[in-house]
Design an enzyme around this catalytic site. Structure first.
Site, PDB file in Angstrom:
ATOM      1  CG  HIS A  98      33.340  19.112  -6.822  1.00 19.82           C
ATOM      2  ND1 HIS A  98      32.773  20.297  -7.200  1.00 19.82           N
ATOM      3  CD2 HIS A  98      32.372  18.180  -6.902  1.00 19.82           C
ATOM      4  CE1 HIS A  98      31.491  20.099  -7.474  1.00 19.82           C
ATOM      5  NE2 HIS A  98      31.220  18.824  -7.296  1.00 19.82           N
ATOM      6  CG  ASP A 134      30.439  10.495  -7.076  1.00 16.82           C
ATOM      7  OD1 ASP A 134      30.744  11.471  -7.795  1.00 16.82           O
ATOM      8  OD2 ASP A 134      29.292  10.053  -6.979  1.00 16.82           O
TER       9      ASP A 134
END
Ligand code: SDX
Length: 436
Positions: free
Chosen positions: A311, A369
């Protein structure tokens, strides 16, 4: 702020022997920023920051993330507390208005949103223009953008009332558009929203009920869906939100701005990752294949990345991934046996990756996700609809950020510059004088 207390940083151009002071600005928390708005005017230079890894594009009061500590807060409330005690409608109000609603405000808001969930009947014709096998995200982009062809009474964006009507309409209708995109893709009739359902219940109803039999919403699934909507609702200045803000900065109509956000979210590096994670887990298939896929993820010559990992901001565990993982256990118990081979594979993949020096050194943790696909699959959502669900949830975040941008007095049209690396001047050559 008094002049004495104003802090500065100094930029020194050693070649020219010039120096420039730039003021530092502090928010309520998080990194300070260097105010370089007059950098070009004063120095004739730009900053260079592809991907905006060190750039604050705006001031915002909506969402705060501390990537090192794995903190996510909406308007100051920790995501863990909101998923524990709140619900999606209340979180929508919080994101839009900045405060948790009182009972009357919440009931009025829920009533307003509920009574905007229907689509103009002619909009159903839009769906019929798509191939049945289109990716539903294509339908989402098209139909959301087309709403501006129907709702002319909320397009004057200088009118705060219009902005709020358009905001409510998009939050309310995005779930209907999503469910109808799914129904159209499987050749089933559109299911109309029912006003007695909650937002999450209505979505499941529109997705899965059929005219031939009574559909009962499973409360465990509805609660999991509501939690997923909360977890995906907003996330600071991510790629799709920045897309919405940039589109909004040109005064484009709100439906076009949110359609641009949906388009940006679709990418597998962003919201499309949840679909890519499920496909990756299915490709890995079983635990014994994990080492080969990790080796590919670590091989710079291989474009393969471990989807659902890493991320831009979180260099710690994404708090949303933790919450979704917990929900997975609840939902899997509900669908029988509490086990799904893909969930077991995901848990083992996480365990192995988090012990791997490459992932440790690069601080690559599961993101929002990584587990969401497992829970969507358990609820019965088809893989092609995973990113659509992300868009349904994120619409309130995009709309809240768009409204904040519109009310920001410092806001102007977004127009980044560049480091030009192309050809310098050269005279035009007629075609018969050019090199063969
Ligand atoms: C979302 O911004 C947001 O807030 C987004 C989001 C939201 O709520 O809006 O949180 C939603 O988009 C979550 C992210 C979903 N995407 C994925 O899961 C796709 C896989 N992840 C990667 O593509 C990547 O981690 C990104 C795109 C998420 C972040 O990329 P960055 O911050 O630009 O990091 P990078 O690409 O510069 O990577 C840094 C290093 C690189 O190695 P080096 O070049 O330094 O040697 O880490 C490596 C990368 O190769 N790396 C990975 C990896 N992610 C980064 N290596 C293997 N597998 C991965 N998943």
């Amino acid at each position: 702020m008094s002049v004495e207390s104003q802090r500065y940083v100094t930029l020194i151009d050693h070649q020219k022997g010039e120096s420039y002071d730039f003021p530092l600005m502090s928010g309520s928390e998080g990194p300070d920023v260097i105010d370089i708005r007059d950098l070009y005017a004063r120095t004739g230079m730009f900053t260079y920051d592809p991907g905006f890894t060190s750039t604050a594009s705006c001031g915002s009061s909506i969402t705060y993330i501390d990537g090192e500590k794995g903190i996510l807060r909406y308007r100051g409330y920790d995501i863990e507390e909101l998923t524990e005690h709140s619900d999606f409608m209340e979180v929508c109000y919080l994101l839009l208005y900045g405060e948790l609603p009182n009972l009357a405000q919440l009931s009025n808001f829920e009533c307003d949103i509920t009574h905007h969930t229907m689509l103009h009947e002619q909009i159903s014709n839009f769906f019929k223009g798509f191939r049945r096998d289109s990716h539903p995200m294509a339908t989402m982009v098209g139909v959301m953008g087309a709403l501006s062809a129907f709702y002319h009474d909320s397009l004057e964006i200088d009118n705060p009332k219009h902005r709020m009507i358009a905001s409510y309409r998009m939050i309310a209708k995005v779930a209907t558009i999503a469910a109808w995109a799914y129904k159209y893709s499987i050749g089933q009739p559109f299911v109309y929203p029912r006003n007695h359902y909650s937002y999450a219940e209505n979505f499941l109803h529109m997705m899965f009920s059929v005219p031939t039999e009574e559909y009962l919403v499973n409360p465990v699934m509805a609660k999991a869906m509501d939690r997923i909507l909360i977890l995906h609702a907003d996330h600071e200045q991510n790629a799709s939100t920045s897309t919405v803000r940039l589109a909004g900065s040109s005064a484009a109509n709100p439906f076009a701005c949110i359609a641009s956000g949906i388009a940006s979210l679709w990418g597998p590096a962003h919201g499309g990752a949840n679909e890519a994670v499920l496909n990756m887990l299915q490709e890995i298939g079983e635990v014994k294949n994990i080492p080969a896929f990790l080796a590919r993820a670590k091989d710079r010559s291989d474009s393969f990345r471990l989807m659902g990992f890493g991320h831009r901001v979180y260099k710690n565990y994404d708090p949303r991934a933790k919450a979704i993982q917990e929900s997975c256990h609840e939902v899997l118990k509900e669908v029988g046996g509490g086990h799904d081979p893909l969930f077991d594979l995901a848990l083992e993949l996480e365990r192995v990756a988090l012990e791997d020096p490459y992932f440790i050194e690069k601080k690559l943790f599961p993101n929002v996700d990584f587990y969401s696909g497992v829970i969507f699959k358990a609820i019965g959502i088809p893989v092609s609809m995973y990113t659509v669900l992300f868009a349904v949830a994120r619409t309130v975040g995009w709309v809240s950020q768009w409204n904040e941008m519109y009310n920001d007095p410092t806001q102007k049209i977004g127009r980044p510059r560049q480091l030009y690396k192309g050809a310098t001047y050269r005279p035009y050559l007629p075609v018969n004088e050019r090199k063969r």
